[in-house]
Design an enzyme around this catalytic site. Structure first.
Site, short mmCIF file in Angstrom:
data_model
loop_
_atom_site.label_atom_id
_atom_site.label_comp_id
_atom_site.label_asym_id
_atom_site.label_seq_id
_atom_site.Cartn_x
_atom_site.Cartn_y
_atom_site.Cartn_z
N HIS A 198 -50.67 13.68 12.53
CA HIS A 198 -50.06 14.51 11.43
C HIS A 198 -51.22 14.28 10.19
CE1 HIS A 198 -46.49 16.11 13.10
NE2 HIS A 198 -46.50 15.02 13.88
N ASP A 400 -55.57 16.36 2.71
CA ASP A 400 -54.26 16.62 3.38
C ASP A 400 -54.48 17.05 4.67
OD1 ASP A 400 -51.53 16.80 3.32
OD2 ASP A 400 -51.19 17.77 1.45
P1 ADQ Z 1 -46.53 15.20 4.04
O1 ADQ Z 1 -47.52 14.57 3.40
O2 ADQ Z 1 -45.01 15.17 3.83
O3 ADQ Z 1 -46.88 15.60 5.76
P2 ADQ Z 1 -46.49 18.36 3.45
O4 ADQ Z 1 -47.02 18.91 4.65
O5 ADQ Z 1 -46.62 19.06 2.25
O6 ADQ Z 1 -46.93 16.83 3.33
O7 ADQ Z 1 -44.81 18.42 3.70
C1 ADQ Z 1 -44.03 18.14 2.53
C2 ADQ Z 1 -42.52 18.45 2.93
O8 ADQ Z 1 -41.57 18.06 1.99
C3 ADQ Z 1 -42.64 20.03 2.59
O9 ADQ Z 1 -41.63 20.43 3.75
C4 ADQ Z 1 -41.80 20.33 1.39
O10 ADQ Z 1 -41.07 21.38 1.13
C5 ADQ Z 1 -40.98 19.15 1.20
N1 ADQ Z 1 -40.91 18.65 -0.31
C6 ADQ Z 1 -41.82 18.11 -0.90
N2 ADQ Z 1 -41.63 18.05 -2.01
C7 ADQ Z 1 -39.90 18.11 -1.91
C8 ADQ Z 1 -38.98 18.14 -3.22
N3 ADQ Z 1 -39.31 17.53 -4.33
N4 ADQ Z 1 -37.82 18.30 -2.85
C9 ADQ Z 1 -37.57 18.82 -1.58
N5 ADQ Z 1 -38.56 19.02 -0.60
C10 ADQ Z 1 -39.51 18.72 -0.84
C11 ADQ Z 1 -47.55 15.22 6.55
C12 ADQ Z 1 -49.12 15.27 6.29
C13 ADQ Z 1 -49.31 16.58 5.80
C14 ADQ Z 1 -48.80 17.60 7.37
C15 ADQ Z 1 -47.28 17.26 7.65
C16 ADQ Z 1 -46.92 18.03 8.74
O11 ADQ Z 1 -49.37 14.53 5.19
O12 ADQ Z 1 -50.74 17.16 5.81
O13 ADQ Z 1 -48.95 19.04 6.85
O14 ADQ Z 1 -47.24 15.97 7.77
O15 ADQ Z 1 -47.86 17.64 10.00
#
Ligand code: ADQ
Length: 502
Positions: A198, A400
């Site tokens: 991921h 990312d």
């Molecule tokens: P993450 O590094 O966790 O995932 P991301 O893909 O942006 O990053 O997902 C974050 C999730 O957390 C989103 O669904 C968002 O809605 C939620 N979120 C963030 N801040 C929040 C808040 N304050 N309150 C509620 N919800 C919140 C890892 C990898 C990424 C990859 C994903 C999936 O680092 O690059 O996209 O896995 O493979």
């Protein structure tokens, strides 16, 4: 191209991930274990396929059980989430001594692999004892996975099912596949093995800094299929296999020969449950009361890879260079607390708190504060309303794997006059979301220019860009990702092939 319906397969799916798709908590009154559902995109897409195909999920439950044989409870009858149908006999929980687990998870995964794979080697802290615990935990996961496979094969005996697919997830479990393969071969257990990462896979020059780089590659090459978000990560991996291990590779077809087998490497960019976000945005009540203020939104886990410090500095540069935005624009940054047991994350929180304070102290007037900062988890409803009503969304990580926030923002943009997405080219999502405004977060002054451009973009240009972005995310949603995975592993039901977009 329509993309309706759940993907289906004749094989049972055994998912292996660090965490189960729900957490267990102990009820303080009754002392009974209870499930707390999780609603991430991965769970939404993968769980129905596991449930339908009588598959299993192997992972840690979020609680260290004194008695590892304590029964996993069934889901709560009111549970409406995708994990509700996952019966307790479809769950194989992995129990590990709390100290070893902490060393594996925080010491190795979060302090070594996370920074290194995000091309930030200066932040990596190579500690031999943590690697030792990583090996131990991966071996234990492999043992539990074999038990899950035996259970699955016993259940499927006499049916027309094809061999189960064991699908291992993420940087926590990069060694497990090879041991699963060895045990499965010894015991004559048929299965197909797949892995999905991921986070980014770094270029060879960074990857080779890892003292155990060969072991990691050999672990992942235990699979038949290795998936990454984008082509670049696939090519990095192929390159590392060739240069570290001397494997014969085919760069055009993304194939690696290892141990007499050919391993397929595939880009499988993840999507989001698009329709769910559209529905949330349609029904969520307004959160932002002042409609005249243009809101620039940031939503991230509080992590140094997400580029928050650079983003705040770019916003400050915007207010200095374009003072006309004062009292008209406000940055709403929502940061979900993350990895608070790790020192770097606590230090980052301090740094962000101070920077927000300094910028607000410098520009705040009697009627306006430039930055509103929420350090908390917000509900899905509230998040959807903010995505819907923001004028600009800043997705500016330094690096990312993909970034789901960019996709969620686009899905929620249902207003007649849409907002603008600003995205970093160093996020996997930046590779595909061509109609967003690109922004190099390291160039703070240039980033300020891009934000200014987003705030002043003509309406017809916004409409055009957003329509195209939305169309792509609607088509390439998380079910589409699941379908592409099943196709790549050779297990997609024929009826489904027609609806697959590649
Ligand atoms: P993450 O590094 O966790 O995932 P991301 O893909 O942006 O990053 O997902 C974050 C999730 O957390 C989103 O669904 C968002 O809605 C939620 N979120 C963030 N801040 C929040 C808040 N304050 N309150 C509620 N919800 C919140 C890892 C990898 C990424 C990859 C994903 C999936 O680092 O690059 O996209 O896995 O493979």
């Amino acid at each position: 191209v329509t993309n309706a319906g759940e993907p289906s397969t004749k094989a049972s799916l055994i998912v292996v991930s660090n965490r189960l798709p729900f957490v267990l908590i102990r009820n303080a009154k009754t002392q009974e274990l209870e499930r707390r559902a999780s609603a991430g995109g991965l769970v939404t897409a993968v769980c129905p396929v596991v449930i339908k195909g009588s598959g299993l999920w192997v992972g840690w439950s979020g609680i260290h059980l004194e008695d590892p044989n304590e029964a996993i409870p069934e889901s709560n009858p009111n549970d409406q989430t995708p994990t509700a149908g996952l019966k307790s006999d479809q769950v194989v929980s992995v129990n590990i001594n709390a100290k070893i687990f902490d060393s594996y998870y925080n010491g190795c995964c979060n302090k070594i692999f996370w920074p290194l794979f995000h091309s930030m080697p200066g932040r990596a802290n190579f500690g031999g004892e943590h690697w030792h615990d990583y090996v131990t935990v991966n071996k234990h996961f492999a043992v539990r996975t074999i038990e899950a496979l035996e259970k699955c094969l016993a259940k499927n005996e006499g049916s027309d099912k094809s061999p189960p697919i064991v699908w291992i997830h993420d940087y926590h479990l990069m060694l497990a596949a090879n041991w699963v393969r060895e045990h499965a071969e010894e015991k004559n257990l048929p299965c197909r093995l797949a892995f999905f990462l991921h986070i980014p896979f770094p270029p060879w020059d960074i990857f080779r800094l890892l003292p155990w780089s060969d072991e990691i590659l050999q672990g992942m090459l235990g699979c038949d299929l290795v998936g990454f978000h984008i082509q670049d990560y696939c090519l990095n991996f192929v390159d590392c296999c060739q240069r570290n291990l001397g494997c014969r590779v085919d760069r055009n077809n993304l194939l690696v020969e290892h141990g007499g087998r050919t391993v397929r490497i595939r880009p499988l960019p993840i999507g989001i449950p698009y329709e769910r976000f559209v529905n949330l945005a349609t029904t969520a009540p307004k959160v932002l009361k002042t409609s005249k203020m243009q809101i620039i939104l940031g939503v991230d886990r509080l992590d140094y890879t997400k580029g928050l410090v650079h983003r705040l500095m770019a916003f400050e540069a915007l207010l200095l260079k374009y003072p006309q935005h004062k009292e008209k624009v406000s940055l709403l940054q929502i940061s979900v607390p993350s990895r608070t047991d790790v020192k770097e994350y606590r230090e980052l929180k301090e740094e962000v708190d101070q920077l927000v304070g300094r910028i607000n102290g410098r520009f705040t007037t009697a009627n306006w504060a430039p930055i509103r900062y929420i350090y908390d988890y917000v509900s899905q409803d509230e998040l959807a309303a903010l995505y819907r009503d923001a004028a600009v969304c800043l997705v500016t990580p330094l690096r990312d794997g993909m970034n789901l926030v960019a996709k969620e923002f686009v899905a929620c943009q249902i207003n007649e006059v849409p907002g603008v997405l600003v995205i970093s080219p160093f996020a996997g999502a930046g590779e595909m979301m061509h109609e967003a405004l690109l922004c190099n977060p390291y160039e703070v002054n240039e980033a300020a220019e891009v934000i200014h451009r987003a705030l002043t973009m003509p309406e017809d240009e916004r409409v055009l860009r957003m329509a195209r972005l939305r169309r792509r995310e609607a088509e390439c949603d998380v079910s589409h990702w699941m379908r592409c995975f099943l196709k790549a592993v050779g297990a997609l039901e024929m009826d489904d092939v027609g609806t697959t977009i590649m």
